[in-house]
Design an enzyme around this catalytic site. Structure first.
Site, PDB file in Angstrom:
ATOM      1  N   THR A  37      25.543 -38.804  25.948  1.00  0.00           N
ATOM      2  CA  THR A  37      24.385 -38.689  26.843  1.00  0.00           C
ATOM      3  C   THR A  37      24.187 -39.945  27.682  1.00  0.00           C
ATOM      4  OG1 THR A  37      22.871 -39.461  25.104  1.00  0.00           O
ATOM      5  CG2 THR A  37      23.179 -37.078  25.316  1.00  0.00           C
ATOM      6  N   TYR A 139      13.778 -32.250  16.318  1.00  0.00           N
ATOM      7  CA  TYR A 139      13.924 -33.608  16.862  1.00  0.00           C
ATOM      8  C   TYR A 139      12.911 -34.550  16.227  1.00  0.00           C
ATOM      9  CZ  TYR A 139      12.966 -37.524  19.961  1.00  0.00           C
ATOM     10  OH  TYR A 139      12.704 -38.791  20.443  1.00  0.00           O
ATOM     11  N   PHE A 167       5.542 -43.304  23.293  1.00  0.00           N
ATOM     12  CA  PHE A 167       4.895 -42.142  23.887  1.00  0.00           C
ATOM     13  C   PHE A 167       5.727 -41.772  25.129  1.00  0.00           C
ATOM     14  CE2 PHE A 167       2.202 -42.934  20.524  1.00  0.00           C
ATOM     15  CZ  PHE A 167       1.286 -41.907  20.397  1.00  0.00           C
ATOM     16  N   VAL A 203       3.774 -26.644  36.674  1.00  0.00           N
ATOM     17  CA  VAL A 203       2.633 -27.187  35.940  1.00  0.00           C
ATOM     18  C   VAL A 203       2.307 -26.186  34.842  1.00  0.00           C
ATOM     19  CG1 VAL A 203       0.216 -27.893  36.051  1.00  0.00           C
ATOM     20  CG2 VAL A 203       1.761 -28.405  37.961  1.00  0.00           C
TER      21      VAL A 203
END
Length: 323
Positions: A37, A139, A167, A203
């Site tokens: 990745t 995860y 965060f 959204v």
């Protein structure tokens, strides 16, 4: 004093930024990354690069290292639901092999890249380190399992360790910026709309109990995040596993992010209102008091516009490189 550090996953967004900060501070840095990745160009100049897996860290880790900063993990929540075995094997199994290699080599300092996903849906905000941990994805569960693993290693074998629970990381630091494939983070997604690579930004829900009806998240600049890792190396204690949240303590809604991108870039960003995503809490904001008190960490890039501006500069530079 100059120290020597192994940075696993140091070709990625956060790991590469931290590796660059370590080099700039005068340390010797070796990056270990399998490039599954990450990107080779993400390894900072001045760092040694080894292409390899953390499961094989024992091949390269020896007593000449002063510590390890561990970022090598898969981090896509949706993928972890579809392929949980991939996350257990790499995030948990890989870290178990890394800890064994550290124990054998006598390397006794570790900074671990943890996540706010360990908390799941919060019972209250701002979220402190004592909050209930109830991850809602493999995860998050894999990261929490590693935190428990590290705690046991500290208690039994005297490891000095700090887990930093991030965060929402955003922004860029020079050539270090977000380029996930597929992209799932809001700031780079909205910037792709401004760039014309996407027609609109989705959204997900506009009826949350927040001031503008959209989800609120805590955004932290990647350079502030990197600085916390260097401070953690000096703050850790043998036998102690310290857990610190990293956030700016303020929340920004999805609409605030979109509007900030419009203002910074000068481009229109069409919105498409979509259904809420299952498990999306209305508000996720960190309490970073532990990091301030124990690490002496004081983030300085708290303005959302500054975060977006740095990310936009990286995005434009990358686009020019494609031309």
């Amino acid at each position: 004093m100059t120290s020597r550090y192994l940075v696993t996953g140091g070709a990625g967004y956060v790991g590469g930024t931290v590796a660059r900060h370590l080099v700039e501070a005068g340390h010797e840095v070796t990056v270990l990354d399998d490039l599954s990745t990450g990107f080779a160009e993400g390894v900072p100049a001045g760092a040694e690069f080894i292409e390899g897996r953390i499961q094989d860290a024992a091949k390269w880790l020896d007593g000449s290292y002063d510590g390890v900063l561990h970022f090598a993990a898969f981090s896509q929540v949706g993928e972890s639901v579809a392929k949980p075995e991939k996350y257990w094997e790499n995030n948990v199994g890989g870290t178990m092999a890394l800890l064994a290699a550290m124990r054998t080599a006598g390397v006794r300092k570790l900074v671990f890249s943890s996540t706010a996903a360990t908390y799941g849906e919060p019972e209250s905000v701002p979220i402190t380190e004592s909050a209930r941990t109830a991850p809602t994805s493999p995860y998050g569960a894999s990261k929490l399992a590693v935190d428990h693993m590290i705690g046991g290693e500290c208690a039994a074998h005297g490891l000095a360790a700090v887990s930093l629970r991030y965060f929402n990381v955003a922004g860029a630091y020079g050539a270090c910026g977000e380029r996930h494939d597929p992209e799932s983070h809001l700031v780079p997604l909205v910037l792709e709309v401004a760039l014309g690579r996407r027609e609109a930004v989705n959204v997900y829900g506009d009826d949350y109990p927040t001031p503008d009806g959209t989800c609120v998240r805590d955004y932290i600049h990647v350079a502030d995040l990197a600085e916390a890792h260097l401070l953690a190396l000096d703050a850790m204690t043998p036998g102690e596993h310290l857990v610190c949240n990293l956030g700016n303590g303020n929340g920004f809604s999805v609409r605030e992010v979109v509007e900030t991108v419009r203002r910074v870039t000068g481009h229109p960003v069409p919105e498409v209102i979509a259904a809420r995503r299952p498990g999306d809490p209305a508000v996720l904001v960190a309490s970073a008091e532990t990091a301030r008190e124990r690490l002496g960490w004081h983030p300085s890039r708290l303005d959302l516009a500054d975060i977006v501006r740095d990310a936009w500069a990286f995005t434009q530079e990358r686009e020019r490189g494609r031309a």
